[in-house]
Design an enzyme around this catalytic site. Structure first.
Site, PDB file in Angstrom:
ATOM      1  N   MET A 191       0.850  -1.234   0.036  1.00  0.00           N
ATOM      2  CA  MET A 191       0.049  -0.189   0.120  1.00  0.00           C
ATOM      3  C   MET A 191       0.746   1.173  -0.244  1.00  0.00           C
ATOM      4  O   MET A 191       1.870   1.431   0.755  1.00  0.00           O
ATOM      5  CB  MET A 191      -0.887   0.132   1.207  1.00  0.00           C
ATOM      6  CG  MET A 191      -2.026  -1.020   1.215  1.00  0.00           C
ATOM      7  SD  MET A 191      -3.497  -0.604   1.834  1.00  0.00           S
ATOM      8  CE  MET A 191      -4.460  -1.540   1.315  1.00  0.00           C
ATOM      9  N   CYS A 192       0.624   2.385  -0.659  1.00  0.00           N
ATOM     10  CA  CYS A 192       1.289   3.366  -0.766  1.00  0.00           C
ATOM     11  C   CYS A 192       0.574   4.402   0.291  1.00  0.00           C
ATOM     12  O   CYS A 192      -0.251   4.305   1.141  1.00  0.00           O
ATOM     13  CB  CYS A 192       1.005   4.139  -2.172  1.00  0.00           C
ATOM     14  SG  CYS A 192       1.121   2.800  -3.397  1.00  0.00           S
TER      15      CYS A 192
END
Lengths: 276, 276, 276, 276
Positions: free
Chosen positions: C1-2
């Site tokens: 996930m960013c």
């Protein structure tokens, strides 16, 4: 040999000078006409002054012609003082740190030319950089070294004197090692208010450097950035130009002469009038 | 702090040691367990010996975990002597030239640790590299500097002596400048036939370095490359190991002591027997 | 996930929000606290609005923590509407083109989340992008695809409707292929005047998204960008916020529901008052 | 247009063919003589067969002339079947994923030419790649697309048929969209044992492709890789060559004709005798 471009004057969008002209710096990255090497694809860089004292800096190892970031920045940034450079590596790896311009405090510097015999001289040249500025030695090329040597010679207070001293120190190191190759130096130095452009060589062949009065300012370039080359005036060999908001003065510059640099009154060029 | 891995023995596919183990070097690039910094994402490198004298070398600024080239090479290359490194930048830019290993002739070198106060010492450290090897100074970090200083001290003929001398020169420069921070040095040096692994520090905290006897050879690693850490033996602090095809000898190593390095008979470790 | 960050309000220097805070986005690139993956080192990006309609865009594959260009730009650029992103690759290569934000005309878009089963669905997802916008498909990730599908659904005239439609089309493709994994979508869309922030998932776990009223504007972030996390308010799951210079309105948003999106009056948050 | 080179025969050190010749592929990266574009600086790539079935692959966005990794690999690797490519981007970003060669299982593929009107056709071309192979679509260029479309047409069992079918599908998409620009295709396909080299165009100007019998094998190249160009023989337009360890057969190849490809006996070139 690299290609360089600088501008000082009324704020302009960077793309109007660096990208849109038919013979722009970015187009020169793939097909320079006056350079020894046609291709200048070993990285590119951009430095510009905005509202803060310290300039902005962008450098990357991609060729300018394919660097979408460079294009994006040039579209978005408007500045009254900036410089850009496309590199053809002569000394130093292809790395961001070896790309021009180099920044130190409020100064930006870029260079086209080279220290003859640099490969054999590197240790001596490096040792001319004072400890105080050695921490800013991020790359391994000759151009950054000249800049940092000059930083140690008083770039902050008298930039022409400092550059003159730095080149004399390099010449001296070259003499000590019996280097016959020349030291060539076309360069631009900025601090956000004043621009100095130098064209000099220890032999008779200083790298080209031109200037042109644009609508609201003065541009410097390794080669004419327009199809009509006659619009660009070459700097005299062994001279420098000092440009600020009120005047543009040309003077002799010869670190190979016995006398330190001196401003020669009377040769102030017509640039002064154009820029006024 | 960086993470490193070296192997010498029967030729193996590189991916079997560098990628496939659950706690492999590549996995350590994102989650090292014994390192000060969890992430070692400032580039990676691989050096290996094949049929030619000069080793192969691959280095890039991408983190090891996302570098498809690294994975491709490790799948394709089989070697009986190689080393790999994932970097967490302490000194020097993120650039290919600052990635380990460093290559010079038939030698490969990589390092985990640092020269205390390097930022202040850089000019002095650089000046310890002889002109002869200064042309190989491609980066700006302390590790490459130590390697090239050692090159000037006879790395080719007596590598341990040369490394010992290089570290003494660095210590001396540190003392001259009043640096209190330690000089830490876990490192591996290879020439294709002999492997030297060093674990030393000028203070009491040398960076970790382990070895393990595998089926056909010996591996060295900053930290155990397997979930069962007990399979890995730490090198004694302030020692080095010399490994060739016939034996593995451990010796004291302390460039901070008055006496130059000396091989201490009698502490040859059980590694010799395992490897035999 | 960013991890992502966006700001809209009075112009600020980018470094004051992206770099200087102790828990800034750049520091999150190495040590995110609320992300599934601690490291977000697969590139970074920055998009900002200036004087021109089209925003500026900078993206690179280096981790944000070591990208000197990013730091240089953030020091120099002042903007009243910008977004930045540090990537942890879930779908798509590590390449500039796969870095967020994505730009199309005057729009900027970035996303945290993923299309479940994207590897199996890629061809179908791509085919949802109309020919007209396929030329802007520079990367291979799911986030850019959602953006371009939305472009084909009227992003220019009704952005929330277009995003809602795009997500419904993706859900439908997922259903067709029997994908059980969720479609998760925390995202920010800007056009220079209006900011839309979305927090939604087809399952019960939408990726986090917070907002905070700063002195002169509103910030959105994947996780609190300050040591005192209580200063940040999470967006309600399955909602979006519409922010312009006069108001901030929160509404329900659920592309998995039967009804198309509708603005729900009455849940306008206190943000409106803060921002006013 | 790009430049490409392939070799099959007795194992050789890669640098002897790719770097050392005066007109080598690496030198062509900066100064190609027969290419439309002089500079092929938008990345480079290398694929080679070793002891494992799956080939090794190295690709990077740096120009070949400045890529130290490429030079290092070519020095170290010896192979009896390899291909290399220097790119001048016509379609697709400058990214690793868009660099040739492309690898799929045991196959390597590289291409010089282009699908006319690709920008308008991209979505249709992409949709010709079956789901099964869409996960291998890492880039956005036309060359990789042709390769993956062919993968879906039976590349594994009948490579010439599969390539022929893939090109017919592309032509058909071009016709549907009313594209008048040609489809040009010079390409090399390898599987470790057999090499296929194609030279074809839908108009009368297929990109150049030459072959030459070397001491222990056959080389293919976009242009003669030696100062004496007469040593290289052009492939006939609209033909392909099939080379394995026992023979080299040339055949007609024309995906624009009504008949599917057919091997034409009787035009087996003298290559067969040279290679024998």
């Amino acid at each position: 040999m690299c290609r360089l471009f600088a501008y000082s004057g009324e704020p302009v969008w960077l793309d109007t000078l660096l990208i849109e002209p038919e013979a722009s710096l970015v187009s020169q990255s793939m097909a320079a006409r006056e350079a020894k090497t046609v291709v200048n694809g070993d990285g590119c860089g951009l430095g510009w002054y905005g509202e803060r004292e310290r300039p902005g800096l962008y450098r990357d190892t991609l060729p300018a012609w394919s660097d979408a970031n460079l294009a994006g920045l040039c579209h978005q940034i408007r500045s009254g003082a900036f410089m850009a450079h496309v590199r053809s590596a002569t000394a130093g790896e292809v790395s961001r740190a070896n790309c021009h311009p180099f920044a130190l405090g409020r100064h930006l510097f870029m260079h086209n030319g080279q220290i003859g015999g640099y490969d054999r001289l590197r240790r001596r040249i490096d040792s001319l950089i004072p400890d105080e500025f050695y921490g800013h030695r991020h790359g391994t090329g000759d151009s950054e070294a000249i800049f940092l040597i000059a930083a140690g010679q008083g770039l902050e207070t008298d930039p022409v004197w400092a550059i003159d001293r730095a080149l004399r120190l390099c010449l001296s190191a070259m003499t000590d090692m019996g280097i016959a190759d020349p030291l060539r130096f076309s360069a631009v130095l900025m601090d956000g208010e004043t621009t100095h452009a130098f064209r000099w060589s220890s032999d008779a062949r200083p790298p080209t450097l031109y200037w042109r009065a644009l609508e609201g300012g003065i541009a410097f370039s390794s080669e004419p950035c327009s199809l009509d080359a006659s619009l660009w005036t070459p700097l005299a060999p062994n001279s420098f130009v000092r440009l600020d908001s009120s005047s543009m003065i040309a003077s002799r510059f010869d670190p190979a002469s016995q006398n330190p640099c001196e401003t020669v009154s009377g040769i102030a060029s017509e640039a002064t009038r154009s820029a006024a």
